[in-house]
Design an enzyme around this catalytic site. Sequence first.
Site, PDB file in Angstrom:
ATOM      1  N   ASP A 158       0.811  -1.217   0.000  1.00  0.00           N
ATOM      2  CA  ASP A 158       0.000   0.000   0.000  1.00  0.00           C
ATOM      3  C   ASP A 158       0.848   1.273   0.000  1.00  0.00           C
ATOM      4  OD1 ASP A 158      -2.357  -1.565   0.126  1.00  0.00           O
ATOM      5  OD2 ASP A 158      -2.124  -1.738   2.305  1.00  0.00           O
ATOM      6  N   ARG A 159       2.086   1.146  -0.475  1.00  0.00           N
ATOM      7  CA  ARG A 159       3.003   2.279  -0.588  1.00  0.00           C
ATOM      8  C   ARG A 159       3.353   2.908   0.765  1.00  0.00           C
ATOM      9  NH1 ARG A 159       3.464  -0.098  -4.758  1.00  0.00           N
ATOM     10  NH2 ARG A 159       3.730   0.842  -6.814  1.00  0.00           N
ATOM     11  N   LEU A 160       3.132   2.173   1.854  1.00  0.00           N
ATOM     12  CA  LEU A 160       3.561   2.649   3.179  1.00  0.00           C
ATOM     13  C   LEU A 160       4.976   2.125   3.438  1.00  0.00           C
ATOM     14  CD1 LEU A 160       0.328   2.320   5.355  1.00  0.00           C
ATOM     15  CD2 LEU A 160       1.310   4.351   4.298  1.00  0.00           C
TER      16      LEU A 160
END
Length: 217
Positions: free
Chosen positions: A195-197
């Site tokens: 989730d691009r975290l």
Amino acid sequence: MSETNVALPSMRVSYEAGALNESSLAATWYEQLQLWFDEAVRADLIEPNAMVLATADTNGIPSSRTVLCKGFDERGVVFFTNYTSAKSHDLKATQVAAATFPWLGLQRQVNVRGTVEKVSSAETAEYWAERPRGSQLGAWASPQSQVVAGREALKSSLSGIQRRFADAEKVPVPPHWGGWRIRPDYVEFWQGRPDRLHDRLRFRRSNDLWTVERLAP
């Protein structure tokens, strides 16, 4: 519009190969770099010591290219090149550089930024002695970054150098060739996450003291 361009917005990878936590981070940036570098080697990544070097000229015009890291320790990250090259002109003028190790196969990257210095002549000679003879001759023959008439001109230059050193057991280090060391003030370790975290942990130096900070992705 090509099919590739149409597909570009949908090209994405879910990064799930690992995580990077403060508790697992090494005590120093160079020890952490060594850990990740060793893992990149064990993963059989293509040229794990390749790094994208970024420089800028006195007008702030940036340039980037891939070079090979040939050593690192607590002093910094070292690569070798022609001192008359475009990159060396930038480094002499601004005294700063940045480099990125793009270990995409491990969903990782390491970003290094800091001032630069030439390595000692002894360090240059030590590395030079390990280079293949062909690479040594090529360093003499190539006027790096200069415009040449064509590949035949390069081949002709190399032929002349081969004749010059034909009877030499060892090829000497060219006076225009040597190493640069990036002395980092900033080293960021980036691990892709879902989730691009992403995990981004940065070693930052201030007044010779290092602190570790987590950056938002």
